[in-house]
Design a protein around this motif. Sequence first.
Motif, PDB file in Angstrom:
ATOM      1  N   LEU A  10      -0.357   0.315   9.432  1.00 43.93           N
ATOM      2  CA  LEU A  10      -1.063   1.017  10.507  1.00 43.93           C
ATOM      3  C   LEU A  10      -0.158   1.344  11.687  1.00 43.93           C
ATOM      4  O   LEU A  10      -0.438   2.256  12.461  1.00 43.93           O
ATOM      5  CB  LEU A  10      -2.256   0.177  10.977  1.00 43.93           C
ATOM      6  N   SER A  11       0.942   0.612  11.817  1.00 41.93           N
ATOM      7  CA  SER A  11       1.867   0.839  12.925  1.00 41.93           C
ATOM      8  C   SER A  11       2.874   1.956  12.637  1.00 41.93           C
ATOM      9  O   SER A  11       3.605   2.361  13.541  1.00 41.93           O
ATOM     10  CB  SER A  11       2.634  -0.445  13.230  1.00 41.93           C
ATOM     11  N   CYS A  12       2.917   2.427  11.407  1.00 46.33           N
ATOM     12  CA  CYS A  12       3.892   3.465  11.050  1.00 46.33           C
ATOM     13  C   CYS A  12       3.557   4.766  11.766  1.00 46.33           C
ATOM     14  O   CYS A  12       2.403   5.191  11.826  1.00 46.33           O
ATOM     15  CB  CYS A  12       3.899   3.700   9.540  1.00 46.33           C
ATOM     16  N   ARG A  13       4.609   5.399  12.280  1.00 55.46           N
ATOM     17  CA  ARG A  13       4.439   6.679  12.972  1.00 55.46           C
ATOM     18  C   ARG A  13       4.987   7.848  12.166  1.00 55.46           C
ATOM     19  O   ARG A  13       4.660   8.992  12.440  1.00 55.46           O
ATOM     20  CB  ARG A  13       5.136   6.635  14.332  1.00 55.46           C
ATOM     21  N   GLN A  14       5.848   7.538  11.215  1.00 54.23           N
ATOM     22  CA  GLN A  14       6.460   8.594  10.407  1.00 54.23           C
ATOM     23  C   GLN A  14       6.401   8.194   8.933  1.00 54.23           C
ATOM     24  O   GLN A  14       6.361   7.001   8.607  1.00 54.23           O
ATOM     25  CB  GLN A  14       7.923   8.788  10.808  1.00 54.23           C
ATOM     26  N   PRO A  15       6.410   9.172   8.042  1.00 54.93           N
ATOM     27  CA  PRO A  15       6.369   8.852   6.605  1.00 54.93           C
ATOM     28  C   PRO A  15       7.530   7.951   6.164  1.00 54.93           C
ATOM     29  O   PRO A  15       7.360   7.103   5.300  1.00 54.93           O
ATOM     30  CB  PRO A  15       6.449  10.221   5.924  1.00 54.93           C
ATOM     31  N   GLN A  16       8.692   8.113   6.782  1.00 58.45           N
ATOM     32  CA  GLN A  16       9.846   7.292   6.425  1.00 58.45           C
ATOM     33  C   GLN A  16       9.567   5.811   6.711  1.00 58.45           C
ATOM     34  O   GLN A  16       9.974   4.934   5.952  1.00 58.45           O
ATOM     35  CB  GLN A  16      11.104   7.724   7.190  1.00 58.45           C
ATOM     36  N   GLU A  17       8.864   5.536   7.802  1.00 55.47           N
ATOM     37  CA  GLU A  17       8.520   4.152   8.134  1.00 55.47           C
ATOM     38  C   GLU A  17       7.572   3.570   7.087  1.00 55.47           C
ATOM     39  O   GLU A  17       7.698   2.402   6.710  1.00 55.47           O
ATOM     40  CB  GLU A  17       7.881   4.070   9.519  1.00 55.47           C
ATOM     41  N   LEU A  18       6.652   4.384   6.626  1.00 52.24           N
ATOM     42  CA  LEU A  18       5.717   3.944   5.590  1.00 52.24           C
ATOM     43  C   LEU A  18       6.483   3.569   4.318  1.00 52.24           C
ATOM     44  O   LEU A  18       6.208   2.536   3.695  1.00 52.24           O
ATOM     45  CB  LEU A  18       4.703   5.051   5.295  1.00 52.24           C
ATOM     46  N   LEU A  19       7.447   4.370   3.956  1.00 48.00           N
ATOM     47  CA  LEU A  19       8.264   4.092   2.777  1.00 48.00           C
ATOM     48  C   LEU A  19       9.049   2.801   2.957  1.00 48.00           C
ATOM     49  O   LEU A  19       9.085   1.947   2.065  1.00 48.00           O
ATOM     50  CB  LEU A  19       9.211   5.263   2.499  1.00 48.00           C
ATOM     51  N   LEU A  20       9.669   2.607   4.110  1.00 42.56           N
ATOM     52  CA  LEU A  20      10.462   1.409   4.358  1.00 42.56           C
ATOM     53  C   LEU A  20       9.601   0.145   4.358  1.00 42.56           C
ATOM     54  O   LEU A  20       9.997  -0.877   3.793  1.00 42.56           O
ATOM     55  CB  LEU A  20      11.223   1.534   5.685  1.00 42.56           C
ATOM     56  N   VAL A  21       8.434   0.216   4.951  1.00 43.33           N
ATOM     57  CA  VAL A  21       7.524  -0.936   4.958  1.00 43.33           C
ATOM     58  C   VAL A  21       7.106  -1.267   3.527  1.00 43.33           C
ATOM     59  O   VAL A  21       7.104  -2.438   3.127  1.00 43.33           O
ATOM     60  CB  VAL A  21       6.288  -0.654   5.846  1.00 43.33           C
ATOM     61  N   THR A  22       6.783  -0.266   2.752  1.00 42.01           N
ATOM     62  CA  THR A  22       6.358  -0.486   1.364  1.00 42.01           C
ATOM     63  C   THR A  22       7.484  -1.087   0.532  1.00 42.01           C
ATOM     64  O   THR A  22       7.276  -2.037  -0.223  1.00 42.01           O
ATOM     65  CB  THR A  22       5.880   0.831   0.731  1.00 42.01           C
ATOM     66  N   LEU A  23       8.700  -0.552   0.673  1.00 39.32           N
ATOM     67  CA  LEU A  23       9.833  -1.076  -0.081  1.00 39.32           C
ATOM     68  C   LEU A  23      10.139  -2.523   0.314  1.00 39.32           C
ATOM     69  O   LEU A  23      10.440  -3.366  -0.546  1.00 39.32           O
ATOM     70  CB  LEU A  23      11.062  -0.195   0.113  1.00 39.32           C
ATOM     71  N   ASN A  24      10.054  -2.812   1.592  1.00 40.39           N
ATOM     72  CA  ASN A  24      10.287  -4.179   2.058  1.00 40.39           C
ATOM     73  C   ASN A  24       9.237  -5.127   1.487  1.00 40.39           C
ATOM     74  O   ASN A  24       9.543  -6.235   1.039  1.00 40.39           O
ATOM     75  CB  ASN A  24      10.279  -4.227   3.585  1.00 40.39           C
ATOM     76  N   HIS A  25       7.992  -4.693   1.489  1.00 37.73           N
ATOM     77  CA  HIS A  25       6.903  -5.502   0.939  1.00 37.73           C
ATOM     78  C   HIS A  25       7.139  -5.782  -0.553  1.00 37.73           C
ATOM     79  O   HIS A  25       7.004  -6.920  -1.010  1.00 37.73           O
ATOM     80  CB  HIS A  25       5.572  -4.785   1.148  1.00 37.73           C
ATOM     81  N   LEU A  26       7.487  -4.761  -1.307  1.00 38.84           N
ATOM     82  CA  LEU A  26       7.736  -4.935  -2.734  1.00 38.84           C
ATOM     83  C   LEU A  26       8.912  -5.877  -2.994  1.00 38.84           C
ATOM     84  O   LEU A  26       8.885  -6.689  -3.926  1.00 38.84           O
ATOM     85  CB  LEU A  26       7.982  -3.581  -3.401  1.00 38.84           C
ATOM     86  N   HIS A  27       9.933  -5.792  -2.159  1.00 35.37           N
ATOM     87  CA  HIS A  27      11.093  -6.679  -2.282  1.00 35.37           C
ATOM     88  C   HIS A  27      10.667  -8.135  -2.090  1.00 35.37           C
ATOM     89  O   HIS A  27      11.070  -9.018  -2.860  1.00 35.37           O
ATOM     90  CB  HIS A  27      12.158  -6.273  -1.258  1.00 35.37           C
ATOM     91  N   GLU A  28       9.846  -8.392  -1.089  1.00 35.30           N
ATOM     92  CA  GLU A  28       9.379  -9.752  -0.824  1.00 35.30           C
ATOM     93  C   GLU A  28       8.473 -10.260  -1.945  1.00 35.30           C
ATOM     94  O   GLU A  28       8.553 -11.431  -2.323  1.00 35.30           O
ATOM     95  CB  GLU A  28       8.641  -9.819   0.522  1.00 35.30           C
ATOM     96  N   VAL A  29       7.631  -9.401  -2.491  1.00 32.24           N
ATOM     97  CA  VAL A  29       6.764  -9.804  -3.605  1.00 32.24           C
ATOM     98  C   VAL A  29       7.613 -10.165  -4.821  1.00 32.24           C
ATOM     99  O   VAL A  29       7.355 -11.170  -5.495  1.00 32.24           O
ATOM    100  CB  VAL A  29       5.747  -8.692  -3.945  1.00 32.24           C
ATOM    101  N   ARG A  30       8.647  -9.379  -5.105  1.00 34.89           N
ATOM    102  CA  ARG A  30       9.536  -9.682  -6.230  1.00 34.89           C
ATOM    103  C   ARG A  30      10.190 -11.048  -6.063  1.00 34.89           C
ATOM    104  O   ARG A  30      10.318 -11.808  -7.019  1.00 34.89           O
ATOM    105  CB  ARG A  30      10.627  -8.612  -6.356  1.00 34.89           C
ATOM    106  N   LYS A  31      10.625 -11.368  -4.839  1.00 34.20           N
ATOM    107  CA  LYS A  31      11.239 -12.669  -4.587  1.00 34.20           C
ATOM    108  C   LYS A  31      10.247 -13.797  -4.854  1.00 34.20           C
ATOM    109  O   LYS A  31      10.593 -14.816  -5.438  1.00 34.20           O
ATOM    110  CB  LYS A  31      11.767 -12.762  -3.154  1.00 34.20           C
ATOM    111  N   MET A  32       9.004 -13.623  -4.426  1.00 28.29           N
ATOM    112  CA  MET A  32       7.993 -14.656  -4.631  1.00 28.29           C
ATOM    113  C   MET A  32       7.689 -14.839  -6.115  1.00 28.29           C
ATOM    114  O   MET A  32       7.555 -15.965  -6.597  1.00 28.29           O
ATOM    115  CB  MET A  32       6.707 -14.312  -3.870  1.00 28.29           C
ATOM    116  N   VAL A  33       7.588 -13.742  -6.847  1.00 27.48           N
ATOM    117  CA  VAL A  33       7.305 -13.813  -8.287  1.00 27.48           C
ATOM    118  C   VAL A  33       8.453 -14.510  -9.004  1.00 27.48           C
ATOM    119  O   VAL A  33       8.231 -15.336  -9.898  1.00 27.48           O
ATOM    120  CB  VAL A  33       7.048 -12.408  -8.867  1.00 27.48           C
ATOM    121  N   ARG A  34       9.669 -14.212  -8.603  1.00 27.50           N
ATOM    122  CA  ARG A  34      10.838 -14.835  -9.221  1.00 27.50           C
ATOM    123  C   ARG A  34      10.810 -16.351  -9.011  1.00 27.50           C
ATOM    124  O   ARG A  34      11.081 -17.124  -9.925  1.00 27.50           O
ATOM    125  CB  ARG A  34      12.117 -14.236  -8.642  1.00 27.50           C
TER     126      ARG A  34
END
Length: 64
Positions: A10-34
Amino acid sequence: MTMGFKYQLLSCRQPQELLLVTLNHLHEVRKMVRVVADQAQAAACAAHPNLLPRARTSTPHPHT
């Protein structure tokens, strides 16, 4: 984690920020699953020696 992710989205102001937040989230989920997968494998390896002697000495369960 879910609320933090929602807040970041909700804090994203630009599409690029949305992409970066999503990629960061996926990276953290992968670490937890591992970590969980490694823990599960360690638990299975630890239980394996205890299961074999029991399996050899137990009687088969009759099917009804």
